[in-house]
Design an enzyme around this catalytic site. Structure first.
Site, PDB file in Angstrom:
ATOM      1  N   SER A  68      47.957  15.884 -69.305  1.00  0.00           N
ATOM      2  CA  SER A  68      48.021  15.661 -67.856  1.00  0.00           C
ATOM      3  C   SER A  68      47.065  16.606 -67.134  1.00  0.00           C
ATOM      4  O   SER A  68      47.079  16.692 -65.912  1.00  0.00           O
ATOM      5  CB  SER A  68      49.450  15.896 -67.371  1.00  0.00           C
ATOM      6  OG  SER A  68      49.876  17.200 -67.722  1.00  0.00           O
TER       7      SER A  68
ATOM      8  N   ASN B  24      59.672  23.170 -68.431  1.00  0.00           N
ATOM      9  CA  ASN B  24      60.477  22.294 -67.560  1.00  0.00           C
ATOM     10  C   ASN B  24      60.808  22.964 -66.228  1.00  0.00           C
ATOM     11  O   ASN B  24      60.679  22.351 -65.171  1.00  0.00           O
ATOM     12  CB  ASN B  24      61.771  21.881 -68.275  1.00  0.00           C
ATOM     13  CG  ASN B  24      61.483  21.086 -69.533  1.00  0.00           C
ATOM     14  OD1 ASN B  24      60.336  20.709 -69.781  1.00  0.00           O
ATOM     15  ND2 ASN B  24      62.504  20.838 -70.338  1.00  0.00           N
TER      16      ASN B  24
ATOM     17  N   THR C 120      55.807  -8.167 -26.102  1.00  0.00           N
ATOM     18  CA  THR C 120      56.803  -8.437 -27.139  1.00  0.00           C
ATOM     19  C   THR C 120      56.314  -9.719 -27.807  1.00  0.00           C
ATOM     20  O   THR C 120      55.737 -10.586 -27.141  1.00  0.00           O
ATOM     21  CB  THR C 120      58.222  -8.649 -26.554  1.00  0.00           C
ATOM     22  OG1 THR C 120      58.201  -9.803 -25.719  1.00  0.00           O
ATOM     23  CG2 THR C 120      58.708  -7.452 -25.743  1.00  0.00           C
ATOM     24  N   HIS C 121      56.483  -9.801 -29.114  1.00  0.00           N
ATOM     25  CA  HIS C 121      55.955 -10.942 -29.891  1.00  0.00           C
ATOM     26  C   HIS C 121      54.438 -11.082 -29.709  1.00  0.00           C
ATOM     27  O   HIS C 121      53.896 -12.176 -29.816  1.00  0.00           O
ATOM     28  CB  HIS C 121      56.628 -12.255 -29.498  1.00  0.00           C
ATOM     29  CG  HIS C 121      58.120 -12.180 -29.448  1.00  0.00           C
ATOM     30  ND1 HIS C 121      58.927 -12.510 -30.520  1.00  0.00           N
ATOM     31  CD2 HIS C 121      58.969 -11.766 -28.460  1.00  0.00           C
ATOM     32  CE1 HIS C 121      60.203 -12.336 -30.180  1.00  0.00           C
ATOM     33  NE2 HIS C 121      60.244 -11.864 -28.944  1.00  0.00           N
TER      34      HIS C 121
ATOM     35  N   SER D 280      27.422  -3.763 -39.294  1.00  0.00           N
ATOM     36  CA  SER D 280      27.427  -4.782 -40.349  1.00  0.00           C
ATOM     37  C   SER D 280      26.012  -4.879 -40.913  1.00  0.00           C
ATOM     38  O   SER D 280      25.040  -4.722 -40.180  1.00  0.00           O
ATOM     39  CB  SER D 280      27.866  -6.113 -39.762  1.00  0.00           C
ATOM     40  OG  SER D 280      27.337  -7.181 -40.518  1.00  0.00           O
TER      41      SER D 280
ATOM     42  N   LYS E 269      27.500  -6.254 -34.588  1.00  0.00           N
ATOM     43  CA  LYS E 269      28.846  -5.801 -34.959  1.00  0.00           C
ATOM     44  C   LYS E 269      29.054  -4.297 -34.821  1.00  0.00           C
ATOM     45  O   LYS E 269      28.164  -3.511 -35.107  1.00  0.00           O
ATOM     46  CB  LYS E 269      29.160  -6.195 -36.411  1.00  0.00           C
ATOM     47  CG  LYS E 269      29.375  -7.671 -36.641  1.00  0.00           C
ATOM     48  CD  LYS E 269      30.598  -8.220 -35.922  1.00  0.00           C
ATOM     49  CE  LYS E 269      31.889  -7.781 -36.529  1.00  0.00           C
ATOM     50  NZ  LYS E 269      32.124  -8.384 -37.843  1.00  0.00           N
TER      51      LYS E 269
ATOM     52  N   ASN F 199      32.311  -2.177 -36.071  1.00  0.00           N
ATOM     53  CA  ASN F 199      33.608  -2.402 -36.704  1.00  0.00           C
ATOM     54  C   ASN F 199      34.506  -1.162 -36.664  1.00  0.00           C
ATOM     55  O   ASN F 199      34.037  -0.053 -36.906  1.00  0.00           O
ATOM     56  CB  ASN F 199      33.410  -2.825 -38.161  1.00  0.00           C
ATOM     57  CG  ASN F 199      32.612  -4.112 -38.257  1.00  0.00           C
ATOM     58  OD1 ASN F 199      32.759  -5.007 -37.427  1.00  0.00           O
ATOM     59  ND2 ASN F 199      31.749  -4.200 -39.259  1.00  0.00           N
TER      60      ASN F 199
ATOM     61  N   GLU G  72      40.905   0.526 -39.636  1.00  0.00           N
ATOM     62  CA  GLU G  72      41.214  -0.440 -40.703  1.00  0.00           C
ATOM     63  C   GLU G  72      41.552   0.273 -42.013  1.00  0.00           C
ATOM     64  O   GLU G  72      42.470  -0.122 -42.735  1.00  0.00           O
ATOM     65  CB  GLU G  72      40.031  -1.380 -40.921  1.00  0.00           C
ATOM     66  CG  GLU G  72      39.821  -2.338 -39.754  1.00  0.00           C
ATOM     67  CD  GLU G  72      38.543  -3.129 -39.919  1.00  0.00           C
ATOM     68  OE1 GLU G  72      38.620  -4.323 -40.211  1.00  0.00           O
ATOM     69  OE2 GLU G  72      37.450  -2.548 -39.773  1.00  0.00           O
TER      70      GLU G  72
ATOM     71  N   TYR H  23      65.185  16.918 -68.278  1.00  0.00           N
ATOM     72  CA  TYR H  23      63.764  16.592 -68.198  1.00  0.00           C
ATOM     73  C   TYR H  23      63.411  15.470 -69.169  1.00  0.00           C
ATOM     74  O   TYR H  23      63.919  15.408 -70.294  1.00  0.00           O
ATOM     75  CB  TYR H  23      62.909  17.837 -68.517  1.00  0.00           C
ATOM     76  CG  TYR H  23      61.417  17.536 -68.512  1.00  0.00           C
ATOM     77  CD1 TYR H  23      60.704  17.539 -67.319  1.00  0.00           C
ATOM     78  CD2 TYR H  23      60.752  17.208 -69.689  1.00  0.00           C
ATOM     79  CE1 TYR H  23      59.348  17.227 -67.300  1.00  0.00           C
ATOM     80  CE2 TYR H  23      59.397  16.900 -69.678  1.00  0.00           C
ATOM     81  CZ  TYR H  23      58.698  16.907 -68.480  1.00  0.00           C
ATOM     82  OH  TYR H  23      57.366  16.593 -68.464  1.00  0.00           O
TER      83      TYR H  23
ATOM     84  N   GLN I  14      56.249  13.651 -65.918  1.00  0.00           N
ATOM     85  CA  GLN I  14      54.863  14.116 -65.772  1.00  0.00           C
ATOM     86  C   GLN I  14      54.082  13.165 -64.846  1.00  0.00           C
ATOM     87  O   GLN I  14      53.107  13.563 -64.212  1.00  0.00           O
ATOM     88  CB  GLN I  14      54.211  14.161 -67.159  1.00  0.00           C
ATOM     89  CG  GLN I  14      52.758  14.577 -67.162  1.00  0.00           C
ATOM     90  CD  GLN I  14      52.296  14.938 -68.561  1.00  0.00           C
ATOM     91  OE1 GLN I  14      52.624  15.995 -69.087  1.00  0.00           O
ATOM     92  NE2 GLN I  14      51.538  14.052 -69.175  1.00  0.00           N
TER      93      GLN I  14
ATOM     94  N   LYS J 146      53.151  13.446 -60.599  1.00  0.00           N
ATOM     95  CA  LYS J 146      52.132  14.191 -59.858  1.00  0.00           C
ATOM     96  C   LYS J 146      51.078  13.305 -59.215  1.00  0.00           C
ATOM     97  O   LYS J 146      50.669  13.544 -58.077  1.00  0.00           O
ATOM     98  CB  LYS J 146      51.497  15.240 -60.751  1.00  0.00           C
ATOM     99  CG  LYS J 146      52.428  16.410 -60.944  1.00  0.00           C
ATOM    100  CD  LYS J 146      52.036  17.284 -62.090  1.00  0.00           C
ATOM    101  CE  LYS J 146      53.261  17.849 -62.753  1.00  0.00           C
ATOM    102  NZ  LYS J 146      54.117  16.834 -63.420  1.00  0.00           N
TER     103      LYS J 146
END
Ligand code: ARG
Length: 470
Positions: free
Chosen positions: A34, A121, A166-167, A288, A294, A296, A301, A328, A333, A336
């Site tokens: 690891s 551990n 709303t909506h 773009s 464009k 963006n 995003e 353990y 492991q 992480k």
């Protein structure tokens, strides 16, 4: 011969290699390792080891001299890592064994005493807690920073009126500042959650050893004090098998990311030509490669997109832990990667988002204009009729008829003539026009927590005080 070097012919074996006669399969070695992920715990690991050594010397488990030599050695190992002089290798599995191995090279045989009364551990549980305490504080500070930007923006735009939705349909006019303060509340809860979970991260597990505690006369309170933890864990089995604090951190991060993501969605909509409520500064947008016109909103995003990986990390850690027997298990492991990725993602998103947000331009006139079409004053027409004595449900019906009538004529409510109004109800008088203005609609919303000018001003003041901005 030194009693510690009797087995020097077996020195090239793993640190845990005593009972093994065959070498680890190479593929398993890679698979088991690891180090690529947990090397970032190096400073927490060294901090934990130093505290452990001090405690052991204090308890006469090792001598003060031995502790001194090893603490100095650990300092050198730290330098090696920070100067990129340490060779990381799958054969040494993880950061704990890399450091112990390097300490052996720096300090000699006495390094073999470091792991007395300790297991990886409880060591790894300690390291993650040391790491996460620091990161949680950083996350909280960054979130405060973003809240400050929100509140400053709210304070400098107290006269900006926008349609509330709303909506995603225009509903009623609200103050732009009021809308921003809704996010202030969300991030306030996020900060509260991180502070709350900090208490549960802030528990010192070392001394649990593998799972059962240890035969050495430890002083766990001493280690706790050296490492500035608030409390010592109470159950050795829980100490090494608990990852609730990781789950909580990722869960709170997911909620915070969802808050960012919702605001991202709004900024993206608001910056479109269809809305044109705001402009995001050039420095925080991209062009773009094919469409020259464009601009963006990539930052918004991407933050919205990265919410997905944090929520994914939450699913990973929950699934990881769900069937693990105590105590353990090596599965753990795998905690992480989702944790580190969550910390990194939340931090960078908060930082970049704050800067982008501070650089948006608000188009007051466009927002105001958007309030004048779409019958945002229909509820207020009903309220007007109530003020003239009609029951609300009936007033709601008359206002609905007024909307249908106006739609047929291609008008807004406030464009209806007094005769047209009176054909719907003779309770309506000239004062209806004043009643239906956008400003009046805002200033009538006097209920606590509503969008009235005064309440929002007070809410901004309160937030400023909470953030020490005034
Ligand atoms: N690298 C391991 C982890 O992160 C350290 C603990 C290993 N313990 C063990 N008994 N193999 O979980």
């Amino acid at each position: 011969m030194d009693k510690n070097s009797k087995n020097s012919n077996r020195e090239n074996k793993k640190l845990w290699g005593g009972r093994f006669s065959e070498e680890t399969n190479k593929l398993v070695e890679e698979f088991n390792a690891s180090i690529d992920v947990d090397k970032r715990l190096y400073d927490s690991d060294i901090e934990g080891s130093i505290a452990h050594l001090k405690m052991m010397a204090n308890q006469s488990i090792i001598t003060q001299d031995e502790a001194g030599t090893l603490i100095k050695g650990l300092g050198k190992v730290k330098e090696q890592i920070e100067n990129s002089e340490m060779q990381f290798s799958a054969s040494l599995e993880d950061i704990h064994m890399h450091i112990e191995d390097a300490l052996g090279k720096v300090s000699g045989d006495v390094a073999k005493k470091l792991h007395t009364a300790r297991s990886r551990n409880d060591q790894v549980a300690l390291d993650v807690r040391i790491y996460l305490k620091k990161e949680t504080k950083l996350v909280i500070d960054l979130l405060y920073g973003f809240q400050k930007s929100l509140v400053k923006m709210a304070d400098s735009h107290l006269d900006v009126i926008m349609p509330g939705y709303t909506h995603l349909q225009r509903a009623q006019p609200v103050l732009f500042s009021h809308h921003l303060l809704a996010y202030y509340e969300m991030f306030k809860r996020d900060i509260q959650r991180f502070k709350e979970c900090f208490k549960r991260i802030d528990v010192m597990p070392l001394g649990a050893a593998a799972l059962a505690g240890t035969t050495y006369p430890l002083n766990r309170e001493f280690t706790k004090e050296v490492l500035s933890f608030s409390k010592v864990s109470d159950n050795s089995i829980d100490s090494v098998s608990d990852r609730d604090f990781v789950i909580e951190f990722i869960s709170h991060s997911s909620i915070a990311m969802i808050h960012f993501s919702r605001l991202c969605e709004e900024l993206i909509l608001w910056s479109s030509s269809e809305f044109s409520f705001i402009t995001i500064s050039d420095a925080f947008t991209t062009g773009s490669s094919i469409m020259p016109q464009k601009k963006n909103p990539d930052v918004a995003e991407l933050v919205r997109g990265k919410t997905g990986r944090v929520v994914g990390n939450l699913v990973s850690i929950l699934t990881l832990m769900k069937s693990l027997p105590l105590a353990y298990n090596k599965d753990m492991q795998e905690d992480k990667e989702p944790l580190f990725d969550t910390v990194d993602t939340l931090k960078i998103c908060t930082e970049v988002y704050t800067r982008m947000f501070e650089n948006i331009k608000v188009h007051k006139k466009r927002m105001y204009k958007a309030c004048s079409t779409g019958f945002l004053n229909a509820t207020d027409l009903a309220d007007y009729l109530v003020s003239k004595g009609m029951a609300f449900r009936q007033a709601h019906g008359v206002a609905g008829q007024a909307v249908a009538f106006a739609l047929k004529l291609g008008k807004e409510l406030d464009d209806l003539s007094i005769e047209e109004f009176q054909s719907l109800s003779d309770l309506i008088g000239q004062d209806v026009y004043e009643f239906l203005t956008i400003e009046k609609m805002i200033s009538r919303r006097i209920s606590y927590g509503g969008t009235g000018f005064d309440s929002v001003k007070q809410a901004v003041q309160k937030a400023m005080k909470e953030l020490d901005l005034k």
